[in-house]
Design a protein around this motif. Structure first.
Motif, PDB file in Angstrom:
ATOM      1  N   ARG A   1       0.833  -1.198   0.000  1.00 17.46           N
ATOM      2  CA  ARG A   1       0.000   0.000   0.000  1.00 17.46           C
ATOM      3  C   ARG A   1       0.873   1.255   0.000  1.00 17.46           C
ATOM      4  O   ARG A   1       2.046   1.217   0.337  1.00 17.46           O
ATOM      5  CB  ARG A   1      -0.927   0.024   1.214  1.00 17.46           C
ATOM      6  N   GLY A   2       0.240   2.376  -0.363  1.00 13.83           N
ATOM      7  CA  GLY A   2       0.903   3.666  -0.248  1.00 13.83           C
ATOM      8  C   GLY A   2       1.801   4.016  -1.403  1.00 13.83           C
ATOM      9  O   GLY A   2       2.856   4.629  -1.209  1.00 13.83           O
ATOM     10  N   GLY A   3       1.407   3.673  -2.622  1.00 16.45           N
ATOM     11  CA  GLY A   3       2.209   4.014  -3.791  1.00 16.45           C
ATOM     12  C   GLY A   3       2.245   5.514  -4.053  1.00 16.45           C
ATOM     13  O   GLY A   3       1.370   6.267  -3.620  1.00 16.45           O
ATOM     14  N   ASN A   4       3.274   5.942  -4.794  1.00 18.42           N
ATOM     15  CA  ASN A   4       3.415   7.356  -5.150  1.00 18.42           C
ATOM     16  C   ASN A   4       2.683   7.709  -6.437  1.00 18.42           C
ATOM     17  O   ASN A   4       2.296   8.863  -6.633  1.00 18.42           O
ATOM     18  CB  ASN A   4       4.890   7.719  -5.293  1.00 18.42           C
ATOM     19  N   THR A   5       2.531   6.739  -7.327  1.00 16.10           N
ATOM     20  CA  THR A   5       1.858   6.973  -8.608  1.00 16.10           C
ATOM     21  C   THR A   5       0.969   5.784  -8.939  1.00 16.10           C
ATOM     22  O   THR A   5       1.236   4.657  -8.527  1.00 16.10           O
ATOM     23  CB  THR A   5       2.866   7.162  -9.767  1.00 16.10           C
ATOM     24  N   LEU A   6      -0.081   6.053  -9.682  1.00 16.82           N
ATOM     25  CA  LEU A   6      -0.986   5.005 -10.156  1.00 16.82           C
ATOM     26  C   LEU A   6      -1.247   5.200 -11.642  1.00 16.82           C
ATOM     27  O   LEU A   6      -1.648   6.283 -12.080  1.00 16.82           O
ATOM     28  CB  LEU A   6      -2.323   5.053  -9.424  1.00 16.82           C
ATOM     29  N   LEU A   7      -1.014   4.147 -12.437  1.00 16.46           N
ATOM     30  CA  LEU A   7      -1.451   4.091 -13.822  1.00 16.46           C
ATOM     31  C   LEU A   7      -2.565   3.058 -13.879  1.00 16.46           C
ATOM     32  O   LEU A   7      -2.338   1.872 -13.652  1.00 16.46           O
ATOM     33  CB  LEU A   7      -0.296   3.710 -14.751  1.00 16.46           C
ATOM     34  N   LEU A   8      -3.777   3.529 -14.149  1.00 18.48           N
ATOM     35  CA  LEU A   8      -4.964   2.667 -14.153  1.00 18.48           C
ATOM     36  C   LEU A   8      -5.534   2.629 -15.563  1.00 18.48           C
ATOM     37  O   LEU A   8      -6.032   3.633 -16.074  1.00 18.48           O
ATOM     38  CB  LEU A   8      -5.997   3.209 -13.168  1.00 18.48           C
ATOM     39  N   ASP A   9      -5.436   1.475 -16.204  1.00 20.98           N
ATOM     40  CA  ASP A   9      -5.909   1.271 -17.574  1.00 20.98           C
ATOM     41  C   ASP A   9      -6.971   0.184 -17.520  1.00 20.98           C
ATOM     42  O   ASP A   9      -6.658  -1.004 -17.413  1.00 20.98           O
ATOM     43  CB  ASP A   9      -4.737   0.855 -18.462  1.00 20.98           C
ATOM     44  N   CYS A  10      -8.250   0.591 -17.560  1.00 26.80           N
ATOM     45  CA  CYS A  10      -9.360  -0.346 -17.395  1.00 26.80           C
ATOM     46  C   CYS A  10     -10.527   0.084 -18.274  1.00 26.80           C
ATOM     47  O   CYS A  10     -10.707   1.277 -18.549  1.00 26.80           O
ATOM     48  CB  CYS A  10      -9.844  -0.387 -15.956  1.00 26.80           C
ATOM     49  N   GLY A  11     -11.323  -0.877 -18.681  1.00 26.71           N
ATOM     50  CA  GLY A  11     -12.515  -0.578 -19.460  1.00 26.71           C
ATOM     51  C   GLY A  11     -13.668  -1.464 -19.061  1.00 26.71           C
ATOM     52  O   GLY A  11     -13.498  -2.490 -18.392  1.00 26.71           O
ATOM     53  N   ALA A  12     -14.865  -1.067 -19.473  1.00 28.09           N
ATOM     54  CA  ALA A  12     -16.083  -1.826 -19.197  1.00 28.09           C
ATOM     55  C   ALA A  12     -16.751  -2.193 -20.517  1.00 28.09           C
ATOM     56  O   ALA A  12     -16.296  -1.791 -21.606  1.00 28.09           O
ATOM     57  CB  ALA A  12     -17.028  -1.001 -18.328  1.00 28.09           C
ATOM     58  N   ARG A  13     -17.839  -2.948 -20.429  1.00 22.31           N
ATOM     59  CA  ARG A  13     -18.601  -3.344 -21.618  1.00 22.31           C
ATOM     60  C   ARG A  13     -20.068  -2.990 -21.460  1.00 22.31           C
ATOM     61  O   ARG A  13     -20.595  -2.958 -20.350  1.00 22.31           O
ATOM     62  CB  ARG A  13     -18.489  -4.849 -21.882  1.00 22.31           C
ATOM     63  N   HIS A  14     -20.718  -2.750 -22.606  1.00 16.67           N
ATOM     64  CA  HIS A  14     -22.176  -2.584 -22.636  1.00 16.67           C
ATOM     65  C   HIS A  14     -22.679  -3.253 -23.901  1.00 16.67           C
ATOM     66  O   HIS A  14     -22.281  -2.890 -25.016  1.00 16.67           O
ATOM     67  CB  HIS A  14     -22.558  -1.099 -22.634  1.00 16.67           C
ATOM     68  N   LEU A  15     -23.529  -4.276 -23.734  1.00 16.23           N
ATOM     69  CA  LEU A  15     -24.060  -5.046 -24.868  1.00 16.23           C
ATOM     70  C   LEU A  15     -22.943  -5.516 -25.796  1.00 16.23           C
ATOM     71  O   LEU A  15     -23.090  -5.550 -27.012  1.00 16.23           O
ATOM     72  CB  LEU A  15     -25.089  -4.202 -25.638  1.00 16.23           C
ATOM     73  N   GLY A  16     -21.816  -5.881 -25.182  1.00 17.25           N
ATOM     74  CA  GLY A  16     -20.697  -6.426 -25.946  1.00 17.25           C
ATOM     75  C   GLY A  16     -19.699  -5.403 -26.421  1.00 17.25           C
ATOM     76  O   GLY A  16     -18.618  -5.780 -26.898  1.00 17.25           O
ATOM     77  N   TYR A  17     -19.996  -4.120 -26.335  1.00 18.12           N
ATOM     78  CA  TYR A  17     -19.087  -3.075 -26.818  1.00 18.12           C
ATOM     79  C   TYR A  17     -18.231  -2.556 -25.676  1.00 18.12           C
ATOM     80  O   TYR A  17     -18.681  -2.468 -24.530  1.00 18.12           O
ATOM     81  CB  TYR A  17     -19.876  -1.939 -27.473  1.00 18.12           C
ATOM     82  N   ALA A  18     -16.987  -2.187 -25.998  1.00 16.43           N
ATOM     83  CA  ALA A  18     -15.995  -1.874 -24.977  1.00 16.43           C
ATOM     84  C   ALA A  18     -15.698  -0.391 -24.896  1.00 16.43           C
ATOM     85  O   ALA A  18     -15.817   0.352 -25.875  1.00 16.43           O
ATOM     86  CB  ALA A  18     -14.698  -2.626 -25.285  1.00 16.43           C
TER      87      ALA A  18
END
Length: 435
Positions: free
Chosen positions: A230-247
């Motif tokens: 825990r307690g990082g200095n930086t965060l790179l967050l690369d995430c996606g979701a879907r809706h009816l199969g589309y991203a």
């Protein structure tokens, strides 16, 4: 327009295009299956099921073994595989908004599915149930048909744009939750769980395996581990979701209050660059031109922050930006996160290869109205890529002391999803995730 109307218009557009594809490639019918599950080698467990993308382009019905039959001049036929089964949950179809678009038949077995397919003459098949398709006398996954359909998938209908936007709305909630958890001191694993809880999905239902990278792991482009510290200095967050199969596909880089202010200045500079690149999107523009522009913007930032001693044009010409930014600016987005046809030169399947200077480009074609693309410039401190420059003829151009001091922060990537319009570009991400 309500979702039902959007979908029926979409289906009419896509079936008309499929008829063009059949006429151009010499076929009279098209059969597409939703696919069969993949079973791990020497095991009885299946991988999470992923619908054949071409099937999903016409119908949002989930699950394996369904079949679509498209014949010019007739309503699309959908054969739904609906077995009686006490091992796995079988849900009733109900009255989905899309059902009106098809002649729908429900059958209880695989044999019954393929009895409905029959043995149509001059029919192409797309999918992975190739043994069944071959027994039916179908031409299995012909390259000419696949390329023609892939090309058409680049032009998104209003229904598809709606689905991508809805996926963006959902993913934005996850990003906000992930950032909040990070700033509260959470671990990579805890940030991952915070994202999924806010999205409201199971792990395999995400658009892709999440990238939750703190500190130096931000320099690993597809980092998929989840550490518990825990307690990082930086965060790179690369995430996606879907809706009816589309991203959707979104990346944000967040410095903690404890982060080196010089790295935070780079994050701020990349955010400014990112928005200027998005503002430069326009139809009938070679994607490579936009990619080159992103390198020029990065070169200016590296010079401004004292990392590289060269003007923008010179730095790009000498390749000084490449070790900091080794990937392409983005890719097409849709049913697949890295959507198809990014390197096609036309519906005939001809290829537009990437330039020698940028071999990792996923998109090499002209961007056109109706395309949805990601814009994701990066700036990373990757030791293996920087190492050759420490000893070559350009080594004096780099501020190695500053580079080494900033390297523990990993890297920066900021990514939005852009719709190419007749007048420029519309950012699908920023209304829902402003920063």
């Amino acid at each position: 327009m309500p979702i039902k109307g959007l979908f029926l218009d979409h289906l009419a557009t896509r079936t008309a295009y499929a008829e063009k594809a059949l006429a151009a490639t010499g076929f009279d019918a098209l059969v597409i299956s939703s696919g069969q599950p993949f079973t791990y080698f020497s095991d009885d467990q299946d991988a999470p099921f992923n619908t054949v993308p071409h099937f999903r382009h016409y119908c949002p019905l989930t699950g394996p073994h369904h079949v679509l039959i498209l014949k010019p001049g007739t309503k699309p036929m959908l054969v739904r595989y609906a077995p009686e089964d006490f091992w796995y949950e079988q849900l009733p179809l109900g009255s989905p908004f899309w059902a009106e678009g098809f002649d729908l038949v429900e059958v209880p077995s695989l044999d019954a599915v393929w009895e409905q397919v029959g043995h149509p003459a001059r029919a192409a098949y797309i999918g992975n149930e190739t043994d069944r398709a071959a027994l039916a006398g179908l031409d299995v996954n012909p390259a000419s048909v696949t390329a023609y359909l892939d090309w058409g998938r680049s032009y998104k209908t209003p229904y598809e744009i709606h689905c991508i936007e809805e996926a963006t709305v959902t993913a934005a909630k996850g990003h906000a939750a992930g950032r909040k958890a990070f700033l509260a001191g959470a671990s990579e694993l805890e940030i991952h769980y915070a994202f999924m809880e806010a999205v409201g999905c199971l792990e395999f239902e995400l658009a892709f395996a999440s990238i939750v990278a703190q500190n130096e792991k931000g320099a690993t482009l597809h980092y998929e581990n989840k550490r518990s510290f825990r307690g990082g200095n930086t965060l790179l967050l690369d995430c996606g979701a879907r809706h009816l199969g589309y991203a959707s596909d979104i990346t944000r880089t967040t410095p903690a209050p404890s982060c080196d202010p010089r790295f935070k200045a780079l994050v701020d500079g990349m955010e400014k660059n990112m928005l200027e690149i998005c503002a430069a999107v326009r139809p009938n523009m070679p994607f490579g031109e936009l990619h080159h522009f992103s390198h020029l913007k990065l070169a200016g930032l590296l010079k401004e922050q004292g990392l590289v001693d060269a003007g923008a044009d010179e730095a790009v010409a000498l390749g000084l930006t490449r070790p900091f930014y080794p990937h392409g600016l983005g890719h097409h987005l849709g049913i697949q996160v890295h959507d198809v046809a990014g390197k096609l030169a036309g519906p005939d399947g001809s290829i537009a290869p990437p330039p020698a200077a940028h071999p990792t480009l996923r998109t090499t074609r002209m961007i056109e109205t109706g395309h949805v693309i990601t814009i994701e410039p990066g700036l990373y401190f990757i030791p293996m890529l920087l190492r050759p420059f420490r000893e070559n003829e350009h080594k004096a151009r780099f501020n190695w002391k500053l580079i080494d001091e900033l390297a523990p922060n990993g890297g920066i990537r900021i990514e939005d999803d852009m719709l190419v319009t007749e007048t420029g570009g519309r950012n699908l991400t920023r209304p829902h995730l402003p920063n």
